[in-house]
Design a protein around this motif. Structure first.
Motif, PDB file in Angstrom:
ATOM      1  N   HIS A  51     -50.255 -56.786  -2.183  1.00 33.22           N
ATOM      2  CA  HIS A  51     -51.481 -56.425  -2.879  1.00 33.22           C
ATOM      3  C   HIS A  51     -51.861 -57.800  -3.348  1.00 33.22           C
ATOM      4  O   HIS A  51     -51.430 -58.560  -3.374  1.00 33.22           O
ATOM      5  N   ALA A  52     -53.240 -57.563  -3.841  1.00 31.06           N
ATOM      6  CA  ALA A  52     -54.161 -58.747  -4.406  1.00 31.06           C
ATOM      7  C   ALA A  52     -54.804 -58.100  -5.527  1.00 31.06           C
ATOM      8  O   ALA A  52     -55.439 -56.841  -5.321  1.00 31.06           O
ATOM      9  N   THR A  53     -54.564 -58.673  -6.538  1.00 29.73           N
ATOM     10  CA  THR A  53     -55.602 -58.143  -7.845  1.00 29.73           C
ATOM     11  C   THR A  53     -56.875 -58.046  -7.758  1.00 29.73           C
ATOM     12  O   THR A  53     -57.750 -57.216  -8.115  1.00 29.73           O
ATOM     13  N   TRP A  54     -57.470 -58.661  -6.846  1.00 32.40           N
ATOM     14  CA  TRP A  54     -58.962 -58.753  -6.690  1.00 32.40           C
ATOM     15  C   TRP A  54     -59.326 -57.916  -5.446  1.00 32.40           C
ATOM     16  O   TRP A  54     -60.713 -57.856  -5.088  1.00 32.40           O
ATOM     17  N   CYS A  55     -58.514 -57.141  -4.762  1.00 31.48           N
ATOM     18  CA  CYS A  55     -58.595 -56.294  -3.623  1.00 31.48           C
ATOM     19  C   CYS A  55     -59.096 -54.831  -3.862  1.00 31.48           C
ATOM     20  O   CYS A  55     -58.431 -54.225  -4.283  1.00 31.48           O
ATOM     21  N   PRO A  56     -60.418 -54.698  -3.459  1.00 29.46           N
ATOM     22  CA  PRO A  56     -60.823 -53.189  -3.549  1.00 29.46           C
ATOM     23  C   PRO A  56     -59.962 -52.062  -2.783  1.00 29.46           C
ATOM     24  O   PRO A  56     -59.695 -50.977  -3.342  1.00 29.46           O
ATOM     25  N   THR A  57     -59.607 -52.525  -1.767  1.00 26.36           N
ATOM     26  CA  THR A  57     -58.776 -51.539  -0.900  1.00 26.36           C
ATOM     27  C   THR A  57     -57.496 -51.401  -1.392  1.00 26.36           C
ATOM     28  O   THR A  57     -56.910 -50.162  -1.614  1.00 26.36           O
ATOM     29  N   CYS A  58     -56.816 -52.604  -2.193  1.00 31.22           N
ATOM     30  CA  CYS A  58     -55.535 -52.400  -2.854  1.00 31.22           C
ATOM     31  C   CYS A  58     -55.572 -51.474  -3.880  1.00 31.22           C
ATOM     32  O   CYS A  58     -54.870 -50.464  -4.259  1.00 31.22           O
ATOM     33  N   LYS A  59     -56.795 -51.499  -4.766  1.00 33.65           N
ATOM     34  CA  LYS A  59     -57.249 -50.528  -5.938  1.00 33.65           C
ATOM     35  C   LYS A  59     -57.366 -49.349  -5.545  1.00 33.65           C
ATOM     36  O   LYS A  59     -56.678 -48.464  -6.038  1.00 33.65           O
ATOM     37  N   VAL A  78     -36.499 -48.293  -3.208  1.00 37.58           N
ATOM     38  CA  VAL A  78     -36.868 -49.368  -3.836  1.00 37.58           C
ATOM     39  C   VAL A  78     -38.368 -49.415  -3.688  1.00 37.58           C
ATOM     40  O   VAL A  78     -38.733 -49.651  -2.463  1.00 37.58           O
ATOM     41  N   PHE A  79     -39.155 -49.753  -4.673  1.00 35.10           N
ATOM     42  CA  PHE A  79     -40.783 -49.918  -4.561  1.00 35.10           C
ATOM     43  C   PHE A  79     -41.011 -51.478  -4.933  1.00 35.10           C
ATOM     44  O   PHE A  79     -40.638 -51.687  -6.208  1.00 35.10           O
ATOM     45  N   VAL A  80     -41.451 -52.311  -4.003  1.00 40.75           N
ATOM     46  CA  VAL A  80     -41.919 -53.512  -4.369  1.00 40.75           C
ATOM     47  C   VAL A  80     -43.170 -53.959  -4.081  1.00 40.75           C
ATOM     48  O   VAL A  80     -43.669 -53.484  -3.218  1.00 40.75           O
ATOM     49  N   LYS A  81     -43.678 -54.633  -5.208  1.00 42.81           N
ATOM     50  CA  LYS A  81     -45.035 -55.251  -5.098  1.00 42.81           C
ATOM     51  C   LYS A  81     -44.881 -56.762  -4.515  1.00 42.81           C
ATOM     52  O   LYS A  81     -44.491 -57.433  -5.400  1.00 42.81           O
ATOM     53  N   VAL A  82     -45.567 -57.184  -3.647  1.00 43.58           N
ATOM     54  CA  VAL A  82     -45.627 -58.270  -3.119  1.00 43.58           C
ATOM     55  C   VAL A  82     -47.200 -58.833  -3.417  1.00 43.58           C
ATOM     56  O   VAL A  82     -48.253 -58.336  -2.838  1.00 43.58           O
ATOM     57  N   ASP A  83     -47.280 -60.001  -3.936  1.00 40.41           N
ATOM     58  CA  ASP A  83     -48.310 -60.417  -4.380  1.00 40.41           C
ATOM     59  C   ASP A  83     -48.912 -61.464  -2.997  1.00 40.41           C
ATOM     60  O   ASP A  83     -48.422 -62.394  -2.666  1.00 40.41           O
ATOM     61  N   PHE A  84     -50.063 -60.960  -2.529  1.00 39.07           N
ATOM     62  CA  PHE A  84     -50.865 -61.561  -1.597  1.00 39.07           C
ATOM     63  C   PHE A  84     -50.921 -63.056  -1.446  1.00 39.07           C
ATOM     64  O   PHE A  84     -50.693 -63.717  -0.712  1.00 39.07           O
ATOM     65  N   ASP A  85     -51.227 -63.359  -2.838  1.00 41.38           N
ATOM     66  CA  ASP A  85     -51.741 -64.829  -3.201  1.00 41.38           C
ATOM     67  C   ASP A  85     -50.856 -65.459  -3.331  1.00 41.38           C
ATOM     68  O   ASP A  85     -50.760 -66.847  -3.484  1.00 41.38           O
ATOM     69  N   LYS A  86     -49.446 -65.300  -3.665  1.00 41.32           N
ATOM     70  CA  LYS A  86     -48.227 -65.903  -4.134  1.00 41.32           C
ATOM     71  C   LYS A  86     -46.981 -65.939  -3.156  1.00 41.32           C
ATOM     72  O   LYS A  86     -46.457 -67.204  -3.119  1.00 41.32           O
ATOM     73  N   GLU A  87     -46.830 -65.057  -2.400  1.00 41.48           N
ATOM     74  CA  GLU A  87     -45.801 -64.849  -1.706  1.00 41.48           C
ATOM     75  C   GLU A  87     -45.936 -65.153  -0.214  1.00 41.48           C
ATOM     76  O   GLU A  87     -45.619 -64.335   0.551  1.00 41.48           O
ATOM     77  N   LYS A  88     -46.357 -66.459   0.307  1.00 38.47           N
ATOM     78  CA  LYS A  88     -46.761 -66.929   1.411  1.00 38.47           C
ATOM     79  C   LYS A  88     -45.572 -66.789   2.137  1.00 38.47           C
ATOM     80  O   LYS A  88     -45.768 -66.377   3.495  1.00 38.47           O
ATOM     81  N   ALA A  89     -44.318 -67.187   2.125  1.00 39.46           N
ATOM     82  CA  ALA A  89     -43.034 -66.920   2.927  1.00 39.46           C
ATOM     83  C   ALA A  89     -42.729 -65.434   3.206  1.00 39.46           C
ATOM     84  O   ALA A  89     -42.536 -65.307   4.294  1.00 39.46           O
ATOM     85  N   PHE A  90     -43.041 -64.539   2.406  1.00 40.46           N
ATOM     86  CA  PHE A  90     -42.671 -63.153   2.882  1.00 40.46           C
ATOM     87  C   PHE A  90     -43.844 -62.800   3.866  1.00 40.46           C
ATOM     88  O   PHE A  90     -43.520 -62.267   4.676  1.00 40.46           O
ATOM     89  N   LEU A  91     -45.279 -63.285   3.687  1.00 41.80           N
ATOM     90  CA  LEU A  91     -46.199 -62.918   4.639  1.00 41.80           C
ATOM     91  C   LEU A  91     -45.977 -63.476   5.726  1.00 41.80           C
ATOM     92  O   LEU A  91     -45.971 -62.599   6.908  1.00 41.80           O
ATOM     93  N   ARG A  92     -45.473 -64.714   6.004  1.00 40.47           N
ATOM     94  CA  ARG A  92     -45.263 -65.279   7.326  1.00 40.47           C
ATOM     95  C   ARG A  92     -43.958 -64.457   7.992  1.00 40.47           C
ATOM     96  O   ARG A  92     -43.956 -64.192   9.315  1.00 40.47           O
ATOM     97  N   GLU A  93     -42.830 -64.438   7.283  1.00 42.01           N
ATOM     98  CA  GLU A  93     -41.770 -63.646   7.778  1.00 42.01           C
ATOM     99  C   GLU A  93     -41.997 -62.479   8.362  1.00 42.01           C
ATOM    100  O   GLU A  93     -41.287 -62.007   9.523  1.00 42.01           O
ATOM    101  N   HIS A  94     -42.911 -61.530   7.670  1.00 40.24           N
ATOM    102  CA  HIS A  94     -43.171 -60.315   8.038  1.00 40.24           C
ATOM    103  C   HIS A  94     -44.432 -60.196   8.956  1.00 40.24           C
ATOM    104  O   HIS A  94     -44.805 -58.974   9.277  1.00 40.24           O
ATOM    105  N   ARG A  95     -45.154 -61.204   9.222  1.00 40.90           N
ATOM    106  CA  ARG A  95     -46.427 -61.440   9.977  1.00 40.90           C
ATOM    107  C   ARG A  95     -47.452 -60.341   9.253  1.00 40.90           C
ATOM    108  O   ARG A  95     -48.059 -59.642  10.058  1.00 40.90           O
ATOM    109  N   ILE A  96     -47.714 -60.546   8.144  1.00 46.59           N
ATOM    110  CA  ILE A  96     -48.529 -59.937   7.260  1.00 46.59           C
ATOM    111  C   ILE A  96     -50.073 -60.701   7.180  1.00 46.59           C
ATOM    112  O   ILE A  96     -50.039 -61.780   6.547  1.00 46.59           O
TER     113      ILE A  96
END
Length: 131
Positions: A51-59, A78-96
């Motif tokens: 998610h991203a705090t600025w994202c209307p779809t996320c809201k 386990v419920f995990v929030k990944v910050d789209f703006d900060k967790e770039k390594a996670f995004l790359r690893e999981h092709r998001i």
């Protein structure tokens, strides 16, 4: 304290004592690479909200995903929030490629993915399909 209030307190206490214990729904945890890896190694079901705090779809997705926390089949997830703006390594690893992506893992294996879905029935079905 008056006799009325003492009696009322006793009645309320006995009512609460008679209620069955209700397990608390799992809470959202901010992404932490080490904790995420431990949950995967343990074979846990993991629901990830990118998610991203600025994202209307996320809201729009948030209340749907929050409601899923009380789904009995997800009580041990386990419920995990990944910050789209900060967790770039996670995004790359999981092709998001974008925020508002929801993933479900069974251990290390990704079992479901939904991107930008805001219809409650469809988002719920997508997450539960990963179980």
């Amino acid at each position: 304290m008056s006799r009325f209030f003492k009696t009322l307190m006793l009645v309320l206490a006995s009512l609460f004592a008679a209620m069955p214990a209700v397990a608390a729904a799992p809470t959202w945890k901010p992404y932490d690479a080490a904790q995420f890896a431990r949950a995967q190694e343990a074979g846990k079901t993991i629901v990830v909200d990118v998610h991203a705090t600025w994202c209307p779809t996320c809201k729009a997705q948030a209340p749907i995903l929050d409601a899923l926390r009380s789904e009995p089949r997800l009580k041990n997830a386990v419920f995990v929030k990944v910050d789209f703006d900060k967790e770039k390594a996670f995004l790359r690893e999981h092709r998001i490629p974008r925020q508002s992506t929801v993933l479900v893992f069974q251990g290390r294996r990704e079992t479901a993915r939904s991107v930008a879905e805001t219809r409650p029935t469809e988002l719920r079905a997508a997450v539960l399909a990963g179980l």
